[in-house]
Structures are given as structure tokens and as C-alpha cells.
Design an enzyme around this catalytic site. Structure first.
Site, short mmCIF file in Angstrom:
data_model
loop_
_atom_site.label_atom_id
_atom_site.label_comp_id
_atom_site.label_asym_id
_atom_site.label_seq_id
_atom_site.Cartn_x
_atom_site.Cartn_y
_atom_site.Cartn_z
N HIS A 210 0.83 -1.20 0.00
CA HIS A 210 0.00 0.00 0.00
C HIS A 210 0.87 1.25 0.00
O HIS A 210 0.50 2.28 -0.59
CB HIS A 210 -0.92 0.03 1.22
N ASP A 283 -4.71 -5.65 -7.83
CA ASP A 283 -4.92 -4.99 -6.54
C ASP A 283 -5.14 -3.51 -6.84
O ASP A 283 -4.94 -3.03 -7.97
CB ASP A 283 -3.70 -5.22 -5.64
#
Length: 535
Positions: A210, A283
Site C-alpha cells: 500500500h 490490486d
């Protein structure tokens, strides 16, 4: 064949139905099938509805910030699918979320809090994997959620990882593949598309994609025989979805290009060598690990060229934002890119014909009273039983815990403290903060040390380094020490030479019931330790 509406294709030959839909779709509708967008807050925005009505948006992702209230989630999904009825051809979007069980539970509200993957790995029962997914999937289905980004098949290669941790089934690739296949079957039997992640494997790094691009420095042989074993098994089983991760494998790719943008990892290894022909979904492309030098629009182009079928975003893009305008321009001008988009559009439509068409137009909507499907008596009984058989004991102290003497119980979770009070009503309680995770709050730790003088035995819930600091204080004070390890068990390993550790892998109330049942001698801990020996 009447292809004027997606819902009129029931009973049609799959190939013919796909081609009939493609023939009626323009460039925007075809490219639109490759986009999965999210929204902020609890209610979908007018901009998201514009994507659905004007471009036939392929999917909508429900994140944690959308899903504190299950009734509001159901209302949102209902409006999303109703909007799709007003779009060209009535093709419904997939509605997806991350509901792995255990630690990762994006849809909260009335949904089940479960022991999770590592508890399944500790019991090592494929039936536990199957039934966990079946009950989780039933709750998602009641909310109109048709795709789940689970199971997580990252290996527990780095037990200290704060991004994988108890989300892994095991450190063993074959056991992970067996349990993941059972999990995917349970999700399928609940009518929800399972999507394994994070391809080709997030386990051998402690970094979080992330915020940064993790670099995993292994060769292709190691990858094939370790991280890819679960994917090879799942590909053979026909899992409908796989999520590509933002992870760099420079020894394999030759650069730090993310796996999610790598033609070699997706086309050569996954598609050709493994023979996988299901959906590949990125993702979140807003994550730092996916960043390209040319910005988000270049990332999107590279992702499609690499072989991804669906581009997932954690926000709603503007209708004329650069990612869209660049891709639609390429679609119209570059025959090779157009063929690649059409290949993915066909794959998305095929998945929808297989998974959504049998549900019918009303079946993709939430149940009239979705909360009635949440935490059913049957599922609660099962998750309690699963927690009991996954509890794992190790360390030097004998179990059960001896009776008598002053007992001090310390932990960060309300359910842990409540279960302790129910089990040990004469014990003293000390609640400390779960966050910050890396360090105990100094004032709390000092207050805890003062409380130790009156205790003979101390029970500490350890879920992170902060919790471990309280256990260390009890050890330094010479107290009889019992550890209840929640979530990642690696933080409790250092206490195995001093006291007893009961690992339960989750913060579900059922998990804490299991821990205290072991401490009290009501049950024997029969779970296996799912991490590598010596880790």
C-alpha cells in the site's frame, strides 16, 4: 438469440452469448467492463452511477469505509444494480469486497467475526476452510456482494509481517493450496466468486505494498516451487479469480516492475505455464506499489497489456480522467491493444454469464432482510467449534493453569477482557491500548507494573509488540505467566521458554473462549503451529 438484455441470455450457448453481447457493445462499453471503481462514504455517488449508466461499469468495490452498517451496504448494492438495469444491455456489475475472515473483514456491521485463515491452518481441516467460506459467502450473498477477494494464499514465510501475518493459512505451500481450494469451493457453493491473492505471493516480505513497492529477491525456481504452488493447485481446480499484487521480483523480471504489470509473470507463468484462463484482477491501482513513472494512466495501460482483466481503483475516477481517455484512445487506434481489451471483456462477460446470469435480475439484489442471514446459530456454533480445535499451546508452563492466588488479566480487546471476567470473576483486570502497535503506551505500562505486586499469576493477551511489552514486564517481575496470543503468533514466541502460550489467531470472541477453555483445562489444545519451525 435475443441479446438486447443480458438477462435474456439464460439457456443460450456461452460462446454465442458472449459474441452476441460483444457485437452490441461499443468501444466504451467493452472497455468499461475492465473497470472496477469504489466510492467514498456509505452511499454511491452520482459520478459512480454515471459510470454504470454511460459505460456499463464492470464492477464496484466495497471497502471498509463503505461498510460499517450492513443495512446501508445492502441499500447501496441495491441502488448500484438498479442503475445497471438502466444501462445498455443491462449487464450487471460485479460487486466485490475483501472478506477473508479473521483479521480482514471489510464489511463489518452484523457480519461474522471469525477465527480466520491461520486458525484454519492450525486445525488443518479442509472442512474448516470450506465451511468458513460457505458461511462468510452466505452473508455476502445476502448483501448482494457477488465477488470476494479471498482466499489469501500468501505464505507465512516471514511470520513477523504486519501485512500478511494471520491472513496466511500456513508456511507450507501444499497445505495452503489444499485449504485454499476447499475455501474457494465453499465460496462458490454460496454463489460468490472467489479470488485468490496476492499473486505471485506477498509472504516473503514484511513490507506493505500500500505504501511502498516490496522487492522479493528470489529466483523463478524458488517462486515456482514455493509461492506458486497454491496458485498451481488453484488454477487446476478452476478458481474463477486471481488478484495480481504490486510486488517486485527483479531476479525473475529483470527489473523492479511490479508483478501486476509484468507480462512474464501474468501471461507467461500464470496463463501459459499454469494454463489459467480465469479472471486476473489488479490490486488497487491507487497503491504506491503500483506507481509508474508515467503516472496512473501509464500504469493502467501496462496492467492491461500485461494480461489483467479488471483494473481495480479505491475511488471513482472522473469520466474524462486521463486513465480513461488514454485507454479509449489506444483502443481506437492500436489494434493490438484493442484485441487485448476485447479478450478481457470476453473473459469478464463469461464470468458474469456463469456466476450472475443463473441468479437472475432479482438474485443479484440483496435479500429483503439481509441481517437475517448474519451470524446464524449454525455459523456461530461452527466458528466456536473451529476456534476450539485450532487453539495451539506451546511453552514451558503446564496446562491447565493452577487454581488459587491472585490473578491479573491484561489485554487490549474488549472481548478478551469480557471472556476473562466471565471465566475468572475474581481476577483483576487491566486494559491497555492496542495502538500504537510497535510500542506500549508508557503511562499504561507503568501503571501495569504497579498492579503486578498484588498478582501471583498474570495472563496477557499479546497481539503485537505493544502487547509483548506487558508480558515482558510480568516476566521481569517473576510472575507466573500465561500468554494468549491473538492474531500473529510470532510476537508470543519469545515467551515460550518462560511460560505457557495459547495461540488463537484472531480477536473473535469465539477465539478467546477457546483460549480460556484451554487455560482452564476444559479442552486440550490440539491445533498445530502453522509457522515454520524455529521461526
Amino acid at each position: 438469440m435475443d441479446a438486447s438484455s443480458f438477462w435474456r441470455l439464460a439457456g443460450a450457448d456461452e460462446h454465442d452469448a458472449i459474441e452476441a453481447l460483444m457485437a452490441r457493445m461499443g468501444p466504451e462499453e467493452r472497455l468499461g467492463q475492465l473497470f472496477m471503481l469504489s466510492y467514498s462514504g456509505e452511499e454511491p455517488t452520482p459520478l459512480l452511477y454515471s459510470w454504470i449508466r454511460k459505460r456499463g461499469l464492470g464492477g464496484v468495490k466495497i471497502f471498509g469505509w463503505n461498510a460499517e452498517d450492513t443495512a446501508k451496504v445492502a441499500s447501496a448494492v441495491n441502488h448500484i444494480q438498479k442503475a445497471a438495469e438502466g444501462a445498455a444491455l443491462d449487464v450487471p456489475p460485479f460487486v466485490a469486497t475483501d472478506q477473508e475472515g479473521g483479521w480482514i473483514r471489510h464489511v463489518r456491521g452484523a457480519t461474522s467475526v471469525t477465527p480466520g485463515n491461520m486458525a484454519i491452518g492450525a486445525s488443518a481441516w479442509p472442512s474448516d476452510a470450506y465451511r468458513s467460506a460457505l458461511y462468510i459467502g452466505a452473508e455476502l450473498s445476502a448483501l448482494g456482494i457477488t465477488m470476494n477477494f479471498a482466499p489469501n494464499v500468501d505464505l507465512a514465510t516471514r511470520p513477523e509481517s504486519t501485512i500478511v501475518g494471520p491472513r496466511a493459512f500456513s508456511a507450507d505451500p501444499t497445505e495452503t493450496g489444499i485449504l485454499a481450494a476447499a475455501w474457494a469451493r465453499g465460496m462458490a457453493d454460496s454463489g460468490v466468486v472467489a479470488t485468490a491473492k496476492h499473486y505471485p505471493g506477498h509472504g516473503d516480505t514484511a513490507l506493505d505494498s500500500h505504501g511502498i513497492l516490496p522487492v522479493i529477491d528470489i529466483d523463478e525456481e524458488t517462486l515456482w516451487n514455493r509461492e506458486l504452488v497454491p496458485y498451481r493447485m488453484l488454477a487446476a481446480e478452476g478458481i474463477p479469480g486471481i488478484m495480481s499484487g504490486h510486488l517486485a521480483f527483479p531476479k525473475i523480471v529483470g527489473s523492479k516492475q511490479p508483478a501486476s504489470l509484468s507480462t512474464h509473470l501474468i501471461q507467461d507463468l500464470l496463463r501459459e505455464r499454469m494454463g489459467y484462463d480465469g479472471l486476473v484482477i489488479t490490486d488497487d491501482l491507487m497503491m504506491s506499489g503500483a506507481a509508474s513513472s508515467g503516472g496512473l494512466s501509464e500504469t493502467c495501460e501496462l496492467a492491461i497489456r500485461a494480461g489483467n482483466d479488471i483494473l481495480m481503483f479505491s475511488r471513482t475516477l472522473g469520466l474524462e480522467d486521463e486513465p480513461w481517455t488514454r485507454l479509449i484512445r489506444l483502443y481506437r487506434s492500436d489494434p493490438g491493444f484493442r484485441a487485448r481489451v476485447d479478450e478481457s471483456a470476453r473473459r469478464v462477460l463469461r464470468a458474469k454469464l456463469r456466476w450472475l446470469l443463473p441468479l437472475g435480475a432479482e438474485g443479484v439484489l440483496p435479500d429483503a432482510v439481509p441481517d437475517a442471514a448474519m451470524r446464524s446459530p449454525e455459523s456461530r456454533e461452527f466458528f466456536t467449534e473451529q476456534a476450539m480445535r485450532s487453539a495451539t499451546a506451546f511453552g514451558t508452563a503446564t496446562l491447565p493453569m493452577p487454581e488459587g492466588g491472585g490473578i491479573l488479566v491484561a489485554g487490549p480487546f474488549a472481548d478478551f477482557m469480557a471472556e476473562a471476567q466471565a471465566r475468572l470473576p475474581d481476577s483483576e483486570a487491566f486494559r491497555f491500548s492496542y495502538l500504537p502497535a510497535e510500542n506500549a503506551v508508557a503511562d499504561e505500562l507503568e501503571a501495569f507494573r504497579l498492579r503486578l505486586s498484588k498478582a501471583d499469576t498474570v495472563i496477557v493477551c499479546v497481539a503485537n509488540p505493544a502487547g509483548a511489552a506487558f508480558a515482558k514486564a510480568a516476566r521481569e517481575a517473576g510472575k507466573k505467566l500465561y500468554i494468549v496470543s491473538a492474531l500473529n503468533p510470532s510476537y508470543a514466541l519469545e515467551f515460550s521458554d518462560y511460560g505457557a502460550v495459547v495461540a488463537v489467531y484472531s480477536y473473535a470472541r469465539e477465539s478467546f473462549k477457546a483460549a480460556f477453555a484451554v487455560l482452564s483445562g476444559d479442552i486440550e489444545a490440539v491445533g498445530r503451529f502453522p509457522l515454520q519451525a524455529g521461526s
